[in-house]
Design an enzyme around this catalytic site. Structure first.
Site, PDB file in Angstrom:
ATOM      1  N   ASP A 131       0.827  -1.205   0.000  1.00 17.92           N
ATOM      2  CA  ASP A 131       0.000   0.000   0.000  1.00 17.92           C
ATOM      3  C   ASP A 131       0.858   1.250   0.000  1.00 17.92           C
ATOM      4  OD1 ASP A 131      -2.504  -1.199  -0.065  1.00 17.92           O
ATOM      5  OD2 ASP A 131      -2.500  -1.549   2.089  1.00 17.92           O
ATOM      6  N   GLY A 172      -5.493   4.453  -6.739  1.00 21.35           N
ATOM      7  CA  GLY A 172      -6.053   3.279  -7.416  1.00 21.35           C
ATOM      8  C   GLY A 172      -7.413   3.492  -8.024  1.00 21.35           C
TER       9      GLY A 172
END
EC number: 1.3.7.7
Length: 508
Positions: A294, A429
């Site tokens: 992440d 994203g």
């Protein structure tokens, strides 16, 4: 004119009132016209204070101007002394009292004859000092006043506490997450087996200030408030101080190592390396998160940082050193301490900006087009206009930055809070595509290169429709490039042909 737009640091009397109202049983008399007495409302609202703020405004009106204000100010001091029985009353001048060239020290001397408690003038130059500088100096004046008083009476206990101990200096009302940082610092000191001797000024009693020299060292977590006091205590009582802000994994470890370096020569025999490793690996999630997939998605993303010296410098280091984020600009509005800031951040960012002009930082953000901003509430507003997310990391702040829940920025729990703030501040994203499909919120578009002036160009219907077809995450950049192209050629209206010509000019 700055006041009409924004002030990063308020006037000097706000800093003085923050210090006075942080102490227990201390009352402030503010000598000011109506309109300058907004501090009470501001503090009650933002801190959600249950009790009345201990500040009284001695209003300067036309009658005072005609007769002189000494009688009214002295009467207010004596009246509050009788009604509230405070340990100390601080007379706070303002720009108005400075303009009137009133001898406020004489007012204080007169009031001392009838008051039972102590009376002190906050001797701050309102033309040269801002809120932060005045807070730092007022705290120093109060500490010096009571230590001088204790020395005259022979009441100072210079013998150190049996165990290592610390004074935490600079926790104040209306500080950015100060109350939560206070709890985290107390927890950190307990983990290090260090007693907290005094925390000043927040919730401290002036009667206990004579105990300050008993501590082994002083900790100044925020550079803006407390440094002057720490230097005074070092000079007068040979008390070392640590001024490394424990914000982020690396700086928290560096602060702890400095504490070890300070207390071991005084008789302690501690080694905090195992503690640092344990906290870094298992308590703080930030170190683990920085190696996760992440966080790797953030690597190389551009960010702008702006705020006071303490938080802007610390956040710049965290982003660049701990999370791999590209800091394209780091800035501060603390112009009086610019050299320190440059020395701290220069190696971690592309550009340094020292300014208290909100238009300058707004235009810099528009020019650099970062993926995220970390700044004050002003930069958050800039980000909304530019459709750039912003995490608030420093004052000036809004009521939403006084959370009811526990959210420190210092210590190892603070590292977790900061990592969450950073990660959640970026648009990542699938979110880009979802925003495009469902529409965003609070995304008022800006079609100028800079944001300090309104656009003077029109977009016709066809050009506007074409612009809406462009993905949202680059739409703002296309707008700004097109308008720049048009202005350079004195074109007053954006059409499809202008858009295509601008596109060709940049080789897109």
């Amino acid at each position: 004119m700055k006041l009409a737009y924004w002030m990063y640091a308020g006037p000097a009397h706000i800093g003085t009132l923050r210090i006075a109202s942080s102490f227990k049983n201390v009352h402030a008399i503010m000598h000011a016209p109506l309109g300058d007495d907004y501090f009470n409302v501001m503090r009650s609202m933002l801190e959600r204070e249950r009790n009345f703020t201990p500040v009284t405004a001695s209003i300067v009106d036309r009658n005072v101007l005609a007769r002189g204000s000494q009688e009214k100010v002295v009467d207010n001091i004596v009246r509050k002394d009788r009604e509230e029985s405070p340990d100390l009353i601080v007379l706070t001048p303002t720009c108005t009292s400075s303009i009137l060239q009133e001898d406020l020290q004489n007012f204080v001397e007169r009031a001392r004859q009838d008051a039972q408690g102590d009376v002190l003038l906050a001797d701050v130059n309102h033309y040269r000092y801002n809120e932060l500088q005045a807070a730092d100096k007022t705290l120093y004046q109060i500490i010096k006043y009571y230590l001088d008083k204790a020395q005259r009476k022979g009441e100072i206990i210079s013998q150190k506490t049996p165990k290592p101990s610390v004074n935490i200096i600079g926790i104040t009302t209306l500080g950015f997450h100060n109350q939560h940082d206070r709890t985290e610092l107390k927890r950190l000191m307990a983990d290090l087996d260090i007693e907290v001797n005094e925390i000043i000024p927040e919730a401290a009693s002036v009667d206990n200030l004579k105990n300050l020299p008993r501590a082994w060292f002083n900790l100044v977590p925020y550079r803006e408030v407390g440094l002057m006091t720490a230097k005074y205590l070092e000079n007068e009582f040979a008390m070392p101080y640590v001024d490394i802000t424990p914000m982020g994994v690396v700086e928290t470890a560096r602060c702890i190592r400095k504490i070890q370096e300070v207390i071991n020569p005084q008789g302690a025999a501690v080694d905090y390396e195992d503690f640092i490793n344990e906290q870094t690996l298992h308590i703080s999630q930030a170190a683990w998160f920085s190696r996760s997939i992440d966080c790797q998605n953030l690597t190389g993303k551009k960010a702008v940082v702006f705020g006071d010296n303490t938080h802007a410098a610390a956040m710049t280091k965290i982003l660049a050193r701990e999370m791999g984020i590209h800091v394209v600009l780091a800035g501060t509005y603390c112009k009086y301490d610019a050299d320190w800031f440059r020395e701290q951040v220069s190696e971690y960012c592309d550009e340094v900006l020292i300014s208290d002009d909100n238009g300058a930082i707004g235009d810099a953000i528009a020019r650099l087009e970062p993926a995220a901003i970390f700044g004050t509430q002003m930069e958050r507003h800039v980000g909304k206009r530019l459709d750039i997310p912003c995490g608030v990391i420093a004052a000036p702040i809004h009521i939403q930055n006084f959370p009811l829940g526990y959210k420190p920025f210092l210590g190892y729990e603070g590292t977790n809070q900061i990592a969450d703030l950073v990660y959640n501040s970026f648009t990542l994203g699938m979110e880009d595509h979802l925003l495009e499909i469902f529409g965003g919120h609070d995304t008022k578009e800006v079609i100028t290169k800079g944001i300090s002036a309104d656009s003077d160009l029109n977009w016709n219907k066809e050009a506007t429709a074409e612009l809406q077809k462009i993905p949202g995450f680059v739409r703002g950049k296309v707008k700004r490039n097109t308008e720049k192209f048009a202005r350079e050629r004195s074109i007053g209206e954006i059409t499809l042909e202008v858009m295509y010509a601008a596109k060709e000019s940049v080789g897109a």
